[in-house]
Scaffold this motif. Structure first.
Motif, PDB file in Angstrom:
ATOM      1  N   ASP A 171      14.072  -2.869  11.641  1.00  0.00           N
ATOM      2  CA  ASP A 171      14.414  -2.162  10.507  1.00  0.00           C
ATOM      3  C   ASP A 171      13.985  -2.599   9.230  1.00  0.00           C
ATOM      4  O   ASP A 171      13.500  -3.819   9.329  1.00  0.00           O
ATOM      5  N   LYS A 172      14.115  -1.777   8.328  1.00  0.00           N
ATOM      6  CA  LYS A 172      13.646  -2.293   6.871  1.00  0.00           C
ATOM      7  C   LYS A 172      14.888  -2.905   6.004  1.00  0.00           C
ATOM      8  O   LYS A 172      14.881  -4.034   5.827  1.00  0.00           O
ATOM      9  N   ASP A 173      15.650  -2.059   5.349  1.00  0.00           N
ATOM     10  CA  ASP A 173      16.425  -2.558   4.302  1.00  0.00           C
ATOM     11  C   ASP A 173      17.746  -3.499   5.199  1.00  0.00           C
ATOM     12  O   ASP A 173      18.376  -2.937   6.163  1.00  0.00           O
ATOM     13  N   LEU A 226      14.518  -6.721   6.572  1.00  0.00           N
ATOM     14  CA  LEU A 226      13.539  -7.370   5.899  1.00  0.00           C
ATOM     15  C   LEU A 226      13.684  -7.390   4.288  1.00  0.00           C
ATOM     16  O   LEU A 226      13.129  -8.335   3.892  1.00  0.00           O
ATOM     17  N   GLU A 228      12.553  -9.434  -0.979  1.00  0.00           N
ATOM     18  CA  GLU A 228      12.327  -9.580   0.172  1.00  0.00           C
ATOM     19  C   GLU A 228      13.746 -10.620   0.940  1.00  0.00           C
ATOM     20  O   GLU A 228      14.566 -11.245  -0.028  1.00  0.00           O
ATOM     21  N   ILE A 235       7.780  -1.028  12.105  1.00  0.00           N
ATOM     22  CA  ILE A 235       9.017  -0.462  11.245  1.00  0.00           C
ATOM     23  C   ILE A 235       9.679   0.512  11.643  1.00  0.00           C
ATOM     24  O   ILE A 235       8.810   1.645  11.986  1.00  0.00           O
ATOM     25  N   THR A 274      12.668   2.827  10.257  1.00  0.00           N
ATOM     26  CA  THR A 274      13.570   2.849   9.222  1.00  0.00           C
ATOM     27  C   THR A 274      13.990   4.354   9.001  1.00  0.00           C
ATOM     28  O   THR A 274      13.517   5.115   9.162  1.00  0.00           O
ATOM     29  N   ALA A 316       8.539   3.498   2.937  1.00  0.00           N
ATOM     30  CA  ALA A 316       8.853   2.280   3.512  1.00  0.00           C
ATOM     31  C   ALA A 316       7.405   1.658   3.424  1.00  0.00           C
ATOM     32  O   ALA A 316       7.486   0.245   3.340  1.00  0.00           O
ATOM     33  N   ARG A 317       6.280   2.317   3.368  1.00  0.00           N
ATOM     34  CA  ARG A 317       4.964   1.783   3.666  1.00  0.00           C
ATOM     35  C   ARG A 317       4.755   1.008   2.123  1.00  0.00           C
ATOM     36  O   ARG A 317       4.035   0.236   1.948  1.00  0.00           O
ATOM     37  N   HIS A 327       6.897   0.132   0.213  1.00  0.00           N
ATOM     38  CA  HIS A 327       7.799  -0.933  -0.114  1.00  0.00           C
ATOM     39  C   HIS A 327       7.185  -2.353   0.631  1.00  0.00           C
ATOM     40  O   HIS A 327       7.117  -3.524  -0.079  1.00  0.00           O
ATOM     41  N   MET A 328       6.513  -2.140   1.578  1.00  0.00           N
ATOM     42  CA  MET A 328       5.664  -3.218   2.484  1.00  0.00           C
ATOM     43  C   MET A 328       4.526  -3.646   1.492  1.00  0.00           C
ATOM     44  O   MET A 328       4.061  -4.875   1.634  1.00  0.00           O
ATOM     45  N   ILE A 372       4.401   2.080  10.862  1.00  0.00           N
ATOM     46  CA  ILE A 372       5.763   2.064  10.039  1.00  0.00           C
ATOM     47  C   ILE A 372       6.139   3.750  10.203  1.00  0.00           C
ATOM     48  O   ILE A 372       5.653   4.542   9.789  1.00  0.00           O
TER      49      ILE A 372
END
Length: 230
Positions: A8-10, A13, A100, A119, A121, A128-129, A131-132, A144
């Motif tokens: 997951d992202k939020d 990570l 992060e 990922i 999300t 998302a991309r 943010h990474m 992603i």
């Protein structure tokens, strides 16, 4: 053997409160256009505290998709078209200043030696991309996948199964890592190993019934992987 690590992202990570608190206030303020009553009504609809710039732990926005967040405030914005508001939300979300949970680059470099990374999300894939990319780690991920990628959102299993298919792995050998029950339900429905992390709003007690293991945050993954190999 673990053949894939899907994140997951939020709040897994990225630090959810630091990343999304200020953005949410700014986003709602722009939509309110100087109307304090409308601003408060929208904040209440998504369970957001305008005084502290924080979400209530039960806010559906925390684990939801952008579309779900828009649906909560759309009844208060009759002059907005739904698709236009979703697009506006996604475009502004791409520009958020991200924070992060832990330093990601060295951690992901280590984890990549064990298995391909991905990922899944409920955010939009492009956001998302972005943010990474903002923290310099987008290239560590084989895929992603967002809720708009054509596989549905969590807690459905579609994104998880898509990642397993992408890396050519059996779902049972892939670990889904997330901070919410949405993440773990998605992983379980896909037949994956489920790893909960308490870096979000859910407690260990919340996650334990749905996880194979619960860790404080993703920095503990290398030790967990090592323990499985012994």
């Amino acid at each position: 053997m673990i053949s894939g690590l899907l994140f997951d992202k939020d709040a897994t990570l990225l630090d959810f409160e630091k990343t999304w608190g200020e953005w949410s206030r700014s986003f709602l303020t722009g939509l309110a256009d100087g109307d304090p009553a409308l601003l408060q009504a929208m904040a209440d609809a998504i369970q957001f505290d305008l005084t502290r710039n924080t979400f209530h732990p039960t806010s559906p926005v925390i684990a939801g998709t952008p579309d779900e967040g828009v649906d909560l405030i759309l009844p208060l914005l009759p002059h907005w078209d739904r698709d236009a508001l979703v697009t506006h939300s996604n475009e502004t979300a791409r520009k958020v200043q991200v924070h992060e949970i832990v330093p990601l680059a060295p951690l992901l470099d280590e984890l990549k030696t064990h298995a391909p990374l991905g990922i899944a999300t409920n955010d939009a894939a492009a956001s998302a991309r972005r943010h990474m990319e903002a923290v310099g780690v987008a290239d560590r991920f084989t895929a992603i996948i967002g809720s708009d990628s054509g596989f549905g959102g969590k807690p459905g299993p579609g994104m998880c199964l898509a990642f397993a298919d992408h890396i050519g792995a059996e779902p049972a050998t892939v670990a889904m890592i997330g901070d919410s029950t949405h993440d773990l339900h998605a992983g379980r429905a896909a037949g994956m190993i489920c790893v909960g992390v308490t870096s979000g709003f859910a407690s260990e007690a919340d996650l334990t019934p749905h996880a194979d293991v619960v860790l404080p945050d993703v920095s503990h993954l290398p030790d967990w992987l090592s323990s499985r190999a012994t």
